[in-house]
Structures are given as C-alpha cells and as structure tokens.
Design a protein around this motif. Structure first.
Motif, PDB file in Angstrom:
ATOM      1  N   LYS A  32      87.049-103.628  -5.761  1.00  0.00           N
ATOM      2  CA  LYS A  32      85.966-102.651  -5.220  1.00  0.00           C
ATOM      3  C   LYS A  32      85.734-102.042  -6.621  1.00  0.00           C
ATOM      4  O   LYS A  32      86.292-101.737  -7.394  1.00  0.00           O
ATOM      5  N   SER A  33      84.108-102.015  -6.799  1.00  0.00           N
ATOM      6  CA  SER A  33      83.413-101.273  -8.085  1.00  0.00           C
ATOM      7  C   SER A  33      82.757-100.306  -7.702  1.00  0.00           C
ATOM      8  O   SER A  33      82.004-100.284  -6.617  1.00  0.00           O
ATOM      9  N   ASP A  34      82.749 -99.083  -8.504  1.00  0.00           N
ATOM     10  CA  ASP A  34      82.120 -97.968  -8.245  1.00  0.00           C
ATOM     11  C   ASP A  34      81.512 -97.574  -9.745  1.00  0.00           C
ATOM     12  O   ASP A  34      82.105 -97.498 -10.705  1.00  0.00           O
ATOM     13  N   ILE A  35      80.036 -97.262  -9.562  1.00  0.00           N
ATOM     14  CA  ILE A  35      79.355 -96.827 -10.894  1.00  0.00           C
ATOM     15  C   ILE A  35      79.306 -95.280 -10.575  1.00  0.00           C
ATOM     16  O   ILE A  35      78.953 -94.612  -9.477  1.00  0.00           O
ATOM     17  N   ILE A  36      80.199 -94.448 -11.464  1.00  0.00           N
ATOM     18  CA  ILE A  36      80.155 -93.164 -11.606  1.00  0.00           C
ATOM     19  C   ILE A  36      79.878 -92.562 -13.035  1.00  0.00           C
ATOM     20  O   ILE A  36      80.775 -92.859 -13.791  1.00  0.00           O
ATOM     21  N   ARG A  37      78.766 -91.741 -12.999  1.00  0.00           N
ATOM     22  CA  ARG A  37      78.142 -91.414 -14.288  1.00  0.00           C
ATOM     23  C   ARG A  37      77.878 -92.433 -15.310  1.00  0.00           C
ATOM     24  O   ARG A  37      77.415 -93.433 -14.949  1.00  0.00           O
ATOM     25  N   ASP A  38      78.785 -92.441 -16.383  1.00  0.00           N
ATOM     26  CA  ASP A  38      78.746 -93.391 -17.695  1.00  0.00           C
ATOM     27  C   ASP A  38      79.917 -94.578 -17.651  1.00  0.00           C
ATOM     28  O   ASP A  38      80.408 -94.962 -18.522  1.00  0.00           O
ATOM     29  N   MET A  39      80.565 -94.592 -16.242  1.00  0.00           N
ATOM     30  CA  MET A  39      81.583 -95.526 -16.027  1.00  0.00           C
ATOM     31  C   MET A  39      81.563 -96.409 -14.915  1.00  0.00           C
ATOM     32  O   MET A  39      80.800 -95.997 -14.068  1.00  0.00           O
ATOM     33  N   VAL A  40      82.102 -97.366 -15.225  1.00  0.00           N
ATOM     34  CA  VAL A  40      82.247 -98.355 -13.805  1.00  0.00           C
ATOM     35  C   VAL A  40      83.800 -98.481 -13.821  1.00  0.00           C
ATOM     36  O   VAL A  40      84.542 -99.013 -14.700  1.00  0.00           O
ATOM     37  N   ILE A  41      84.244 -98.243 -12.458  1.00  0.00           N
ATOM     38  CA  ILE A  41      85.527 -98.086 -12.177  1.00  0.00           C
ATOM     39  C   ILE A  41      85.890 -99.376 -11.188  1.00  0.00           C
ATOM     40  O   ILE A  41      85.190 -99.253 -10.153  1.00  0.00           O
ATOM     41  N   VAL A  42      86.872-100.144 -11.566  1.00  0.00           N
ATOM     42  CA  VAL A  42      87.050-101.381 -10.489  1.00  0.00           C
ATOM     43  C   VAL A  42      88.300-101.072 -10.152  1.00  0.00           C
ATOM     44  O   VAL A  42      89.366-101.039 -10.906  1.00  0.00           O
ATOM     45  N   ILE A  43      88.627-101.312  -8.950  1.00  0.00           N
ATOM     46  CA  ILE A  43      90.241-101.376  -8.332  1.00  0.00           C
ATOM     47  C   ILE A  43      90.300-102.748  -7.968  1.00  0.00           C
ATOM     48  O   ILE A  43      89.451-103.373  -6.959  1.00  0.00           O
ATOM     49  N   LEU A  44      91.150-103.595  -8.325  1.00  0.00           N
ATOM     50  CA  LEU A  44      91.383-104.754  -7.974  1.00  0.00           C
ATOM     51  C   LEU A  44      92.902-104.852  -7.112  1.00  0.00           C
ATOM     52  O   LEU A  44      93.792-104.481  -7.732  1.00  0.00           O
ATOM     53  N   SER A  45      92.566-105.134  -5.821  1.00  0.00           N
ATOM     54  CA  SER A  45      93.931-105.262  -5.225  1.00  0.00           C
ATOM     55  C   SER A  45      94.822-106.352  -4.933  1.00  0.00           C
ATOM     56  O   SER A  45      93.930-107.537  -4.827  1.00  0.00           O
ATOM     57  N   GLY A  46      96.048-106.434  -4.621  1.00  0.00           N
ATOM     58  CA  GLY A  46      96.754-107.833  -4.319  1.00  0.00           C
ATOM     59  C   GLY A  46      96.684-108.693  -5.755  1.00  0.00           C
ATOM     60  O   GLY A  46      96.639-110.054  -5.388  1.00  0.00           O
ATOM     61  N   ILE A  47      96.982-108.206  -6.587  1.00  0.00           N
ATOM     62  CA  ILE A  47      97.177-109.129  -7.989  1.00  0.00           C
ATOM     63  C   ILE A  47      98.585-109.794  -8.556  1.00  0.00           C
ATOM     64  O   ILE A  47      98.522-110.513  -9.097  1.00  0.00           O
ATOM     65  N   LEU A  48      99.595-109.114  -7.546  1.00  0.00           N
ATOM     66  CA  LEU A  48     101.069-109.387  -8.128  1.00  0.00           C
ATOM     67  C   LEU A  48     101.409-110.390  -7.378  1.00  0.00           C
ATOM     68  O   LEU A  48     101.107-110.445  -6.056  1.00  0.00           O
ATOM     69  N   THR A  49     102.259-111.269  -7.726  1.00  0.00           N
ATOM     70  CA  THR A  49     102.773-112.203  -6.981  1.00  0.00           C
ATOM     71  C   THR A  49     104.365-111.796  -6.549  1.00  0.00           C
ATOM     72  O   THR A  49     104.916-110.769  -6.764  1.00  0.00           O
ATOM     73  N   PHE A 110      85.378 -99.112 -17.424  1.00  0.00           N
ATOM     74  CA  PHE A 110      84.527 -99.494 -18.486  1.00  0.00           C
ATOM     75  C   PHE A 110      83.651 -98.221 -18.660  1.00  0.00           C
ATOM     76  O   PHE A 110      82.853 -97.720 -17.956  1.00  0.00           O
ATOM     77  N   LYS A 111      83.743 -97.681 -19.874  1.00  0.00           N
ATOM     78  CA  LYS A 111      82.935 -96.315 -20.302  1.00  0.00           C
ATOM     79  C   LYS A 111      81.584 -97.106 -20.978  1.00  0.00           C
ATOM     80  O   LYS A 111      81.764 -97.990 -21.863  1.00  0.00           O
TER      81      LYS A 111
END
Length: 121
Positions: A32-49, A110-111
């Motif tokens: 899930k990616s969100d653009i907030i002001r001068d940032m892109v915030i990305v949450i990646l779920s389920g990445i660990l084995t 990402f700033k």
C-alpha cells in the motif's frame, strides 16, 4: 498532473511489488502506497518467511535479520529512486526503511524534492 493521486499510488505499489520479485526473489503479500505532502510512504506486508520469524525469537537473530534485510533493500536503492522518479516525476532526496519482526511489515519512506500532494486537485 494528468493522473489521479490514487492512480499514482497504485502504480508505485505495483512497481515496487515487481521490483521485489525481480531483485529480492520474492514479493510481499500486499503493498500500500500513500502520497503525503513531499513523501511517498509504502507499507509492504507479509515479507518475512516462517524461518525468519523463528530467527527473530532471540535478540541476536532479530538484529541480524533486520540488518541483512535492510542491506538488501539499500543495495537496490538506485533502482527504487528511479522507479519513484519515473512514476511521480519527483526526485528522491532521502530514503528511510525499517522492518517489523512482529508484524512482518516493511515501511519505506521516500522524501521527495517537492510537495507532490499539492499537485493534485
């Protein structure tokens, strides 16, 4: 800007999923990616084995896993910056990431060089 904020966020999520699979060898369960002001915030779920969750049961294993996983992402940073630039038209001025060994989520921030959110109606 021609595209909507939601369209750009979806394109970022799709591109980062593709990058994960090609560069790291496997992808997250959801992104899930969100653009907030001068940032892109990305949450990646389920990445660990399952093995990585077991490794995280003690502090030494947890710290080792975080360091290793963050190093892998950092080595692909130029590709990640290029993905963000191509999709948003904004240069990435700084990058921050961490992984939760409790939830198996990675956060990427990402700033950007300017306020991307203000360019949408």
């Amino acid at each position: 800007m021609d595209k909507s904020k939601g369209t750009i966020e979806a394109e970022i999520s799709k591109a980062l999923t593709h990058w994960e699979k090609n560069y790291l060898g496997r992808g997250s369960v959801s992104v899930k990616s969100d653009i907030i002001r001068d940032m892109v915030i990305v949450i990646l779920s389920g990445i660990l084995t399952p093995a990585e969750y077991t490794l995280c049961l003690d502090k030494e294993g947890l710290l080792s896993l975080k360091e290793h996983r963050n190093s892998l992402v950092e080595t692909g940073l130029e590709d990640l910056k290029e993905i963000i630039l191509t999709i948003t038209g904004e240069k990435v001025v700084s990058f921050h990431t961490d992984i939760s060994t409790q939830t198996g989520e990675r956060v990427m921030v990402f700033k950007l060089s300017s306020d991307l959110q203000s360019k949408f109606c």
